[in-house]
Design a protein around this motif. Structure first.
Motif, mmCIF file in Angstrom:
data_model
loop_
_atom_site.group_PDB
_atom_site.id
_atom_site.type_symbol
_atom_site.label_atom_id
_atom_site.label_comp_id
_atom_site.label_asym_id
_atom_site.label_seq_id
_atom_site.Cartn_x
_atom_site.Cartn_y
_atom_site.Cartn_z
ATOM 1 N N THR A 190 -2.640 13.228 -10.382
ATOM 2 C CA THR A 190 -1.983 14.143 -9.446
ATOM 3 C C THR A 190 -2.991 14.679 -8.425
ATOM 4 O OG1 THR A 190 -2.401 16.105 -10.784
ATOM 5 C CG2 THR A 190 -0.392 14.894 -11.265
ATOM 6 N N ARG A 191 -2.509 14.894 -7.228
ATOM 7 C CA ARG A 191 -3.298 15.539 -6.167
ATOM 8 C C ARG A 191 -2.334 16.416 -5.344
ATOM 9 N NH1 ARG A 191 -6.662 13.519 -8.819
ATOM 10 N NH2 ARG A 191 -8.455 12.221 -8.244
ATOM 11 N N TYR A 192 -2.895 17.481 -4.759
ATOM 12 C CA TYR A 192 -2.087 18.373 -3.923
ATOM 13 C C TYR A 192 -2.058 17.875 -2.479
ATOM 14 C CZ TYR A 192 -2.281 21.729 -7.712
ATOM 15 O OH TYR A 192 -2.154 22.336 -8.924
ATOM 16 N N TYR A 193 -0.889 18.039 -1.836
ATOM 17 C CA TYR A 193 -0.762 17.680 -0.414
ATOM 18 C C TYR A 193 0.086 18.723 0.314
ATOM 19 C CZ TYR A 193 -3.226 13.543 -1.585
ATOM 20 O OH TYR A 193 -4.233 12.712 -2.019
ATOM 21 N N THR A 194 0.080 18.607 1.650
ATOM 22 C CA THR A 194 0.744 19.592 2.500
ATOM 23 C C THR A 194 1.825 18.895 3.309
ATOM 24 O OG1 THR A 194 -1.392 20.681 2.656
ATOM 25 C CG2 THR A 194 0.308 21.385 4.234
ATOM 26 N N ILE A 195 3.030 19.406 3.253
ATOM 27 C CA ILE A 195 4.134 18.769 3.977
ATOM 28 C C ILE A 195 3.948 18.998 5.476
ATOM 29 C CG2 ILE A 195 6.612 18.906 4.428
ATOM 30 C CD1 ILE A 195 7.037 19.233 1.468
ATOM 31 N N ILE A 207 3.660 13.333 5.138
ATOM 32 C CA ILE A 207 2.410 13.963 4.704
ATOM 33 C C ILE A 207 1.263 13.231 5.400
ATOM 34 C CG2 ILE A 207 0.847 14.316 2.740
ATOM 35 C CD1 ILE A 207 3.325 14.779 1.014
ATOM 36 N N ASP A 208 0.345 13.994 5.984
ATOM 37 C CA ASP A 208 -0.835 13.388 6.615
ATOM 38 C C ASP A 208 -1.965 13.339 5.605
ATOM 39 O OD1 ASP A 208 0.607 13.145 8.904
ATOM 40 O OD2 ASP A 208 -0.387 14.782 9.982
ATOM 41 N N PHE A 209 -2.441 12.123 5.344
ATOM 42 C CA PHE A 209 -3.518 11.926 4.364
ATOM 43 C C PHE A 209 -4.836 11.690 5.099
ATOM 44 C CE2 PHE A 209 -1.688 10.847 0.087
ATOM 45 C CZ PHE A 209 -0.358 11.048 0.394
ATOM 46 N N VAL A 210 -5.865 12.412 4.694
ATOM 47 C CA VAL A 210 -7.208 12.096 5.166
ATOM 48 C C VAL A 210 -7.690 10.870 4.381
ATOM 49 C CG1 VAL A 210 -9.578 12.919 5.374
ATOM 50 C CG2 VAL A 210 -7.682 14.521 5.664
ATOM 51 N N VAL A 211 -8.237 9.900 5.086
ATOM 52 C CA VAL A 211 -8.788 8.708 4.426
ATOM 53 C C VAL A 211 -10.278 8.951 4.207
ATOM 54 C CG1 VAL A 211 -9.213 6.235 4.696
ATOM 55 C CG2 VAL A 211 -7.063 7.229 5.545
ATOM 56 N N HIS A 212 -10.656 9.162 2.944
ATOM 57 C CA HIS A 212 -12.058 9.459 2.629
ATOM 58 C C HIS A 212 -12.857 8.162 2.466
ATOM 59 C CE1 HIS A 212 -11.227 13.679 2.183
ATOM 60 N NE2 HIS A 212 -10.211 13.407 1.394
ATOM 61 N N ASP A 213 -14.149 8.231 2.784
ATOM 62 C CA ASP A 213 -14.980 7.025 2.673
ATOM 63 C C ASP A 213 -15.074 6.543 1.227
ATOM 64 O OD1 ASP A 213 -15.407 6.894 5.341
ATOM 65 O OD2 ASP A 213 -17.202 8.171 5.293
ATOM 66 N N HIS A 214 -15.211 7.512 0.294
ATOM 67 C CA HIS A 214 -15.250 7.127 -1.131
ATOM 68 C C HIS A 214 -13.886 7.482 -1.701
ATOM 69 C CE1 HIS A 214 -19.518 6.631 -0.591
ATOM 70 N NE2 HIS A 214 -19.546 7.824 -0.040
ATOM 71 N N ALA A 215 -12.965 6.546 -1.547
ATOM 72 C CA ALA A 215 -11.567 6.879 -1.835
ATOM 73 C C ALA A 215 -11.338 7.135 -3.312
ATOM 74 C CB ALA A 215 -10.665 5.743 -1.371
ATOM 75 N N GLY A 216 -10.649 8.224 -3.607
ATOM 76 C CA GLY A 216 -10.112 8.453 -4.942
ATOM 77 C C GLY A 216 -8.670 7.957 -4.936
ATOM 78 N N PRO A 217 -7.911 8.253 -5.980
ATOM 79 C CA PRO A 217 -6.543 7.721 -6.077
ATOM 80 C C PRO A 217 -5.642 8.116 -4.908
ATOM 81 C CG PRO A 217 -7.213 8.796 -8.127
ATOM 82 C CD PRO A 217 -8.304 9.042 -7.145
ATOM 83 N N GLY A 218 -5.785 9.359 -4.395
ATOM 84 C CA GLY A 218 -4.903 9.802 -3.313
ATOM 85 C C GLY A 218 -5.205 9.070 -2.020
ATOM 86 N N SER A 219 -6.472 9.032 -1.679
ATOM 87 C CA SER A 219 -6.899 8.370 -0.451
ATOM 88 C C SER A 219 -6.593 6.863 -0.530
ATOM 89 C CB SER A 219 -8.400 8.620 -0.291
ATOM 90 O OG SER A 219 -8.817 8.392 0.997
ATOM 91 N N ALA A 220 -6.811 6.273 -1.700
ATOM 92 C CA ALA A 220 -6.537 4.838 -1.868
ATOM 93 C C ALA A 220 -5.052 4.553 -1.708
ATOM 94 C CB ALA A 220 -7.025 4.372 -3.245
#
Ligand SMILES: Cc1cc2nc3c(=O)[nH]c(=O)nc-3n(C[C@H](O)[C@H](O)[C@H](O)COP(=O)(O)OP(=O)(O)OC[C@H]3O[C@@H](n4cnc5c(N)ncnc54)[C@H](O)[C@@H]3O)c2cc1C
Length: 243
Positions: A190-195, A207-220
């Protein structure tokens, strides 16, 4: 469960949902004191009102009364999902602190929905759009999403099931009030996000997702998920918008 006339009247006047449990415990006073100290460390403060210990949380109120060899608990909220969260906070702590005495907890009043958490919806990815090299807008769709329309509480918790499951599995409410989870290999992360946008007519949630360089499950998920991918969404959550 059908509410009694008394409960129905109560709900009409106060717009509250109520659930109570009387839990037999050999050292109810000791357990209550230890639990209250522990919850204070997590910003849940109980106030002593003539022996009734009352805590006001963002999603409802919980009160504890110590009787001879029993703890009486009452939770109040204006939403079934919030009532379930309160029951789960109390039940999981009572069971943890009771240790080997393993108490039985039976709730009365506004009980659980049954197999699914009341604040939970299964949603499907409908579309994904790359906004910038580090930002993806994901559009989800699902049934019965009106509960996520909330100007104060803009956040949700997304549940990403492990890849390869034929059918995703979600947490569920146990009769004793705790929230139970699937086995680790089938358990969603689970991860928190903002509508960002919600439209009930088209049944869409952005939902706007930030794409992180070292992706965890949410970013992936934001980068790799294909239309049709299934997630869980629970909420709404938040502590209101500060001035
Ligand atoms: C209330 C709330 C609302 C949120 N709303 C959003 C939202 O709308 N959109 C969104 O994209 N995220 C949001 N987040 C953050 C989100 O919950 C995840 O933490 C984020 O998506 C990273 O998850 P992950 O699984 O990819 O990475 P994780 O497994 O959590 O972390 C993996 C790696 O990602 C990087 N990383 C993770 N988080 C950050 C960060 N905040 N800044 C820089 N690097 C980071 C780090 O390199 C980290 O090692 C919100 C968080 C909260 C608490």
């Amino acid at each position: 469960m059908q509410a009694s006339i008394g409960q129905a009247r109560w709900r009409m006047t106060l717009d509250l949902l109520i659930s109570e449990a009387r839990i037999a415990l050999p050292d109810a006073a000791g357990l209550a004191a230890r639990m209250i100290d522990h919850l204070a460390e997590h910003d849940i403060a109980f106030e002593d009102r003539d022996g009734l210990m009352v805590a006001k949380l963002p999603f409802g109120t919980s009160s504890l009364a110590v009787e001879a060899e029993a703890l009486k608990i009452r939770v109040e909220a204006n939403d079934k999902g919030n009532l379930e969260m309160l029951r789960s906070v109390v039940a999981s702590h009572v069971i943890e602190f009771a240790g080997d005495s393993a108490p039985t907890i039976v709730w009365s009043g506004h009980e659980s929905n049954g197999g699914t958490l009341a604040n939970f919806r299964e949603v499907r990815l409908k579309a994904a759009l790359t906004l910038t090299p580090h930002m993806r807008r994901l559009t989800f769709t699902g049934d019965d999403i009106a509960r996520f329309v909330n100007d104060d509480d803009l956040h949700v918790r997304l549940y990403f099931p492990p890849e390869g499951l034929a059918k995703p599995e979600w947490p569920w409410p146990a009769p004793d009030g705790r929230i139970l989870w699937p086995e680790p290999d089938r358990r969603p992360v689970t991860r928190y996000y903002t509508i960002r946008r919600i439209d009930l007519q088209s049944r869409e949630i952005d939902i706007d997702f930030v794409v992180h360089d070292h992706a965890g499950p949410g970013s992936a998920f934001a980068v790799n998920a294909k239309a049709g991918a299934i997630c869980g969404m629970a909420g709404p959550l938040g502590r209101g918008i500060r001035p």
